[in-house]
Every structure is written in C-alpha cells, then in structure tokens.
Motif scaffolding. Structure first.
Motif, PDB file in Angstrom:
ATOM      1  N   THR A 187       0.822  -1.218   0.000  1.00 20.01           N
ATOM      2  CA  THR A 187       0.000   0.000   0.000  1.00 20.01           C
ATOM      3  C   THR A 187       0.850   1.260   0.000  1.00 20.01           C
ATOM      4  OG1 THR A 187      -0.156  -0.137   2.404  1.00 20.01           O
ATOM      5  CG2 THR A 187      -1.969  -1.104   1.122  1.00 20.01           C
ATOM      6  N   SER A 188       2.162   1.120   0.188  1.00 15.05           N
ATOM      7  CA  SER A 188       3.040   2.282   0.190  1.00 15.05           C
ATOM      8  C   SER A 188       3.665   2.521  -1.185  1.00 15.05           C
ATOM      9  CB  SER A 188       4.140   2.110   1.241  1.00 15.05           C
ATOM     10  OG  SER A 188       4.987   3.239   1.259  1.00 15.05           O
ATOM     11  N   CYS A 189       4.381   1.525  -1.715  1.00 17.64           N
ATOM     12  CA  CYS A 189       5.088   1.715  -2.991  1.00 17.64           C
ATOM     13  C   CYS A 189       4.319   1.173  -4.192  1.00 17.64           C
ATOM     14  CB  CYS A 189       6.472   1.081  -2.928  1.00 17.64           C
ATOM     15  SG  CYS A 189       6.471  -0.734  -2.882  1.00 17.64           S
ATOM     16  N   GLY A 190       3.281   0.368  -3.960  1.00 19.75           N
ATOM     17  CA  GLY A 190       2.475  -0.168  -5.046  1.00 19.75           C
ATOM     18  C   GLY A 190       2.995  -1.470  -5.639  1.00 19.75           C
ATOM     19  N   LYS A 191       4.090  -2.005  -5.130  1.00 24.96           N
ATOM     20  CA  LYS A 191       4.645  -3.258  -5.634  1.00 24.96           C
ATOM     21  C   LYS A 191       3.617  -4.380  -5.482  1.00 24.96           C
ATOM     22  CE  LYS A 191       8.427  -6.486  -4.818  1.00 24.96           C
ATOM     23  NZ  LYS A 191       9.668  -6.742  -4.075  1.00 24.96           N
ATOM     24  N   VAL A 192       3.478  -5.203  -6.535  1.00 28.60           N
ATOM     25  CA  VAL A 192       2.564  -6.342  -6.524  1.00 28.60           C
ATOM     26  C   VAL A 192       3.372  -7.595  -6.819  1.00 28.60           C
ATOM     27  CG1 VAL A 192       0.541  -7.411  -7.586  1.00 28.60           C
ATOM     28  CG2 VAL A 192       0.621  -4.935  -7.285  1.00 28.60           C
ATOM     29  N   THR A 193       3.195  -8.611  -5.989  1.00 29.85           N
ATOM     30  CA  THR A 193       3.915  -9.875  -6.151  1.00 29.85           C
ATOM     31  C   THR A 193       2.921 -11.029  -6.148  1.00 29.85           C
ATOM     32  OG1 THR A 193       5.765  -8.920  -4.921  1.00 29.85           O
ATOM     33  CG2 THR A 193       5.758 -11.312  -5.188  1.00 29.85           C
ATOM     34  N   CYS A 194       3.072 -11.945  -7.091  1.00 28.36           N
ATOM     35  CA  CYS A 194       2.209 -13.129  -7.151  1.00 28.36           C
ATOM     36  C   CYS A 194       2.623 -14.127  -6.083  1.00 28.36           C
ATOM     37  CB  CYS A 194       2.300 -13.800  -8.516  1.00 28.36           C
ATOM     38  SG  CYS A 194       1.547 -12.841  -9.836  1.00 28.36           S
ATOM     39  N   ILE A 195       1.626 -14.723  -5.452  1.00 28.05           N
ATOM     40  CA  ILE A 195       1.837 -15.770  -4.458  1.00 28.05           C
ATOM     41  C   ILE A 195       1.155 -17.027  -4.987  1.00 28.05           C
ATOM     42  CG2 ILE A 195       1.495 -16.477  -2.065  1.00 28.05           C
ATOM     43  CD1 ILE A 195       3.350 -14.063  -2.437  1.00 28.05           C
ATOM     44  N   HIS A 196       1.934 -17.900  -5.612  1.00 35.41           N
ATOM     45  CA  HIS A 196       1.378 -19.107  -6.222  1.00 35.41           C
ATOM     46  C   HIS A 196       1.055 -20.183  -5.185  1.00 35.41           C
ATOM     47  CE1 HIS A 196       2.004 -17.665 -10.280  1.00 35.41           C
ATOM     48  NE2 HIS A 196       3.161 -17.195  -9.871  1.00 35.41           N
ATOM     49  N   GLU A 197       1.643 -20.053  -3.996  1.00 39.16           N
ATOM     50  CA  GLU A 197       1.407 -21.053  -2.957  1.00 39.16           C
ATOM     51  C   GLU A 197       0.013 -20.934  -2.339  1.00 39.16           C
ATOM     52  OE1 GLU A 197       5.632 -20.117  -3.476  1.00 39.16           O
ATOM     53  OE2 GLU A 197       3.965 -18.847  -2.915  1.00 39.16           O
ATOM     54  N   LEU A 198      -0.642 -19.805  -2.518  1.00 35.47           N
ATOM     55  CA  LEU A 198      -1.970 -19.586  -1.958  1.00 35.47           C
ATOM     56  C   LEU A 198      -2.994 -19.646  -3.088  1.00 35.47           C
ATOM     57  CD1 LEU A 198      -3.782 -18.840   0.440  1.00 35.47           C
ATOM     58  CD2 LEU A 198      -3.293 -16.448  -0.040  1.00 35.47           C
ATOM     59  N   THR A 199      -3.731 -20.736  -3.153  1.00 35.56           N
ATOM     60  CA  THR A 199      -4.753 -20.887  -4.181  1.00 35.56           C
ATOM     61  C   THR A 199      -6.098 -21.114  -3.516  1.00 35.56           C
ATOM     62  OG1 THR A 199      -4.323 -23.247  -4.346  1.00 35.56           O
ATOM     63  CG2 THR A 199      -3.178 -21.842  -5.907  1.00 35.56           C
ATOM     64  N   PRO A 200      -7.155 -20.568  -4.085  1.00 35.88           N
ATOM     65  CA  PRO A 200      -8.484 -20.713  -3.487  1.00 35.88           C
ATOM     66  C   PRO A 200      -9.043 -22.121  -3.669  1.00 35.88           C
ATOM     67  CG  PRO A 200      -8.624 -19.518  -5.539  1.00 35.88           C
ATOM     68  CD  PRO A 200      -7.167 -19.761  -5.285  1.00 35.88           C
ATOM     69  N   GLN A 201      -9.876 -22.514  -2.737  1.00 42.69           N
ATOM     70  CA  GLN A 201     -10.572 -23.794  -2.799  1.00 42.69           C
ATOM     71  C   GLN A 201     -12.071 -23.515  -2.831  1.00 42.69           C
ATOM     72  OE1 GLN A 201      -8.857 -26.775  -2.935  1.00 42.69           O
ATOM     73  NE2 GLN A 201      -7.050 -25.475  -3.055  1.00 42.69           N
ATOM     74  N   PHE A 202     -12.788 -24.207  -3.700  1.00 43.33           N
ATOM     75  CA  PHE A 202     -14.225 -24.009  -3.826  1.00 43.33           C
ATOM     76  C   PHE A 202     -14.960 -25.310  -3.547  1.00 43.33           C
ATOM     77  CE2 PHE A 202     -12.452 -20.800  -6.663  1.00 43.33           C
ATOM     78  CZ  PHE A 202     -13.099 -19.672  -6.216  1.00 43.33           C
ATOM     79  N   SER A 203     -16.147 -25.175  -3.005  1.00 39.04           N
ATOM     80  CA  SER A 203     -16.981 -26.362  -2.803  1.00 39.04           C
ATOM     81  C   SER A 203     -17.544 -26.799  -4.150  1.00 39.04           C
ATOM     82  CB  SER A 203     -18.119 -26.046  -1.840  1.00 39.04           C
ATOM     83  OG  SER A 203     -19.033 -25.160  -2.456  1.00 39.04           O
ATOM     84  N   LYS A 204     -17.977 -28.045  -4.244  1.00 36.12           N
ATOM     85  CA  LYS A 204     -18.569 -28.550  -5.482  1.00 36.12           C
ATOM     86  C   LYS A 204     -19.839 -27.794  -5.829  1.00 36.12           C
ATOM     87  CE  LYS A 204     -16.559 -33.115  -5.307  1.00 36.12           C
ATOM     88  NZ  LYS A 204     -16.741 -34.539  -5.270  1.00 36.12           N
ATOM     89  N   GLN A 205     -20.568 -27.304  -4.801  1.00 34.64           N
ATOM     90  CA  GLN A 205     -21.792 -26.525  -5.048  1.00 34.64           C
ATOM     91  C   GLN A 205     -21.476 -25.244  -5.811  1.00 34.64           C
ATOM     92  OE1 GLN A 205     -23.255 -26.140  -1.000  1.00 34.64           O
ATOM     93  NE2 GLN A 205     -25.176 -27.099  -1.664  1.00 34.64           N
ATOM     94  N   VAL A 206     -20.434 -24.549  -5.397  1.00 33.75           N
ATOM     95  CA  VAL A 206     -20.054 -23.300  -6.069  1.00 33.75           C
ATOM     96  C   VAL A 206     -19.607 -23.593  -7.494  1.00 33.75           C
ATOM     97  CG1 VAL A 206     -18.381 -21.399  -6.087  1.00 33.75           C
ATOM     98  CG2 VAL A 206     -19.470 -22.079  -3.953  1.00 33.75           C
ATOM     99  N   LEU A 207     -18.774 -24.594  -7.669  1.00 36.02           N
ATOM    100  CA  LEU A 207     -18.272 -24.925  -9.004  1.00 36.02           C
ATOM    101  C   LEU A 207     -19.370 -25.424  -9.933  1.00 36.02           C
ATOM    102  CD1 LEU A 207     -14.829 -26.533  -8.136  1.00 36.02           C
ATOM    103  CD2 LEU A 207     -15.294 -24.239  -8.989  1.00 36.02           C
ATOM    104  N   ALA A 208     -20.440 -25.983  -9.373  1.00 37.49           N
ATOM    105  CA  ALA A 208     -21.567 -26.419 -10.195  1.00 37.49           C
ATOM    106  C   ALA A 208     -22.348 -25.217 -10.720  1.00 37.49           C
ATOM    107  CB  ALA A 208     -22.488 -27.328  -9.385  1.00 37.49           C
ATOM    108  N   GLN A 209     -22.283 -24.089 -10.031  1.00 38.53           N
ATOM    109  CA  GLN A 209     -23.045 -22.896 -10.410  1.00 38.53           C
ATOM    110  C   GLN A 209     -22.258 -21.921 -11.285  1.00 38.53           C
ATOM    111  OE1 GLN A 209     -24.320 -21.172  -6.730  1.00 38.53           O
ATOM    112  NE2 GLN A 209     -25.631 -22.896  -6.201  1.00 38.53           N
ATOM    113  N   TYR A 210     -20.918 -21.994 -11.249  1.00 38.04           N
ATOM    114  CA  TYR A 210     -20.088 -21.023 -11.960  1.00 38.04           C
ATOM    115  C   TYR A 210     -18.934 -21.711 -12.675  1.00 38.04           C
ATOM    116  CZ  TYR A 210     -22.397 -17.424  -9.228  1.00 38.04           C
ATOM    117  OH  TYR A 210     -23.329 -16.612  -8.666  1.00 38.04           O
ATOM    118  N   HIS A 211     -18.587 -21.186 -13.818  1.00 34.55           N
ATOM    119  CA  HIS A 211     -17.370 -21.601 -14.505  1.00 34.55           C
ATOM    120  C   HIS A 211     -16.327 -20.528 -14.177  1.00 34.55           C
ATOM    121  CE1 HIS A 211     -14.600 -23.089 -17.476  1.00 34.55           C
ATOM    122  NE2 HIS A 211     -14.489 -21.856 -17.923  1.00 34.55           N
ATOM    123  N   VAL A 212     -15.425 -20.824 -13.265  1.00 35.58           N
ATOM    124  CA  VAL A 212     -14.435 -19.856 -12.798  1.00 35.58           C
ATOM    125  C   VAL A 212     -13.327 -19.737 -13.837  1.00 35.58           C
ATOM    126  CG1 VAL A 212     -12.801 -19.282 -10.964  1.00 35.58           C
ATOM    127  CG2 VAL A 212     -14.971 -20.395 -10.404  1.00 35.58           C
TER     128      VAL A 212
END
Length: 152
Positions: A109-134
C-alpha cells in the motif's frame, strides 16, 4: 528460457513488440503497470504507448501474462511463468498455455509493488463450481512490503 522459443512452442506469432514487452515482464521481479513498462522500454523508440497496450492485451488473451488490478483501477501485468509447459513430442498437440489465473497477490500500500503468491490458491466447494465456470480469480492481500515496512 528464451522468449522467442516460448512463442514458437505455443504456435503463436511473435513480433518485435511482443518479444520486447514479454522480455521486460519476464525479467521484472514484480508486476508492472503500463507506464512502468513504457519507462523500461524508453530506449526502444519504435514502440508507442498504444502499441504496448495492444501487445499487453494480446499477451493476456494468450495467457503469457496476467493482469492484476492495482490502485485506482490501474492494471499491472506479470509474466505467467507457471502457465506453460513445454511439450517435446511432435505427435502430441502442443498445449502450452493454461489461461487460469488462480492465485493471490501481495500488494504494498506504500510503494504499489505487486507480487504473485502461487502457494496460496483458493478452494471451492462442489456446489459453487456447479453454479459457476471460474475463469480467473483476483485476490489482493494489502500491506507493506519488506522495504517499506523497514522505512516506516
């Protein structure tokens, strides 16, 4: 990794502008905004800002880079280094690009640098994935990077 080879392996047409922009992003330590990319390419006068915008859109569309929402609705771009796999066999279809962008970002929030964190990936329930194509997920974790936290 050679940028030209990446285009060839993916069956994509390379141009001088596409190679130049991807080289800038591949060598960057973090995501860059359009003005930051232009600044890094300032010695290459043959590419104007509109050309760079078009190249960034094309690279994003083909999964070679991904967009990250930054401050004030400004996009930052990062080379999708984990989004391709080299296929050696000529008998296999060369499926190199995986357009899913599903990881988190650390955003200073100070310098604006953005870094990808590949180790943190979201998990979705089967109900959510049945309703949306992410297609993509944009998770921004805001705080201070190491350099900025030491200066405060």
């Amino acid at each position: 990794m050679k940028i030209q080879q990446l285009f060839t392996d993916a069956g994509l047409r390379s141009t001088k502008a596409r190679i130049a922009v991807l080289k800038v992003l591949a060598s960057a330590d973090n995501a860059l905004s359009h003005p930051e990319i232009l600044d890094k390419m300032s010695l290459q006068k043959e590419f104007d800002r509109v050309t760079i915008y078009r190249v960034l859109d094309w690279l994003t569309e083909h999964g070679l880079v991904h967009k990250i929402s930054g401050d004030n609705r400004a996009w930052k771009f990062q080379f999708s280094q984990n989004s391709y796999t080299h296929v050696e066999s000529n008998t296999q279809k060369k499926q190199l690009l995986n357009n899913s962008h599903q990881h988190a970002h650390l955003h200073c929030t100070s310098c604006g640098k953005v870094t990808c964190i590949h180790e943190l990936t979201p998990q979705f329930s089967k109900q959510v994935l049945a309703q949306y194509h992410v297609e993509s997920i944009d998770i921004n974790i805001k705080g201070l990077c190491e350099a900025c936290s030491h200066s405060h």
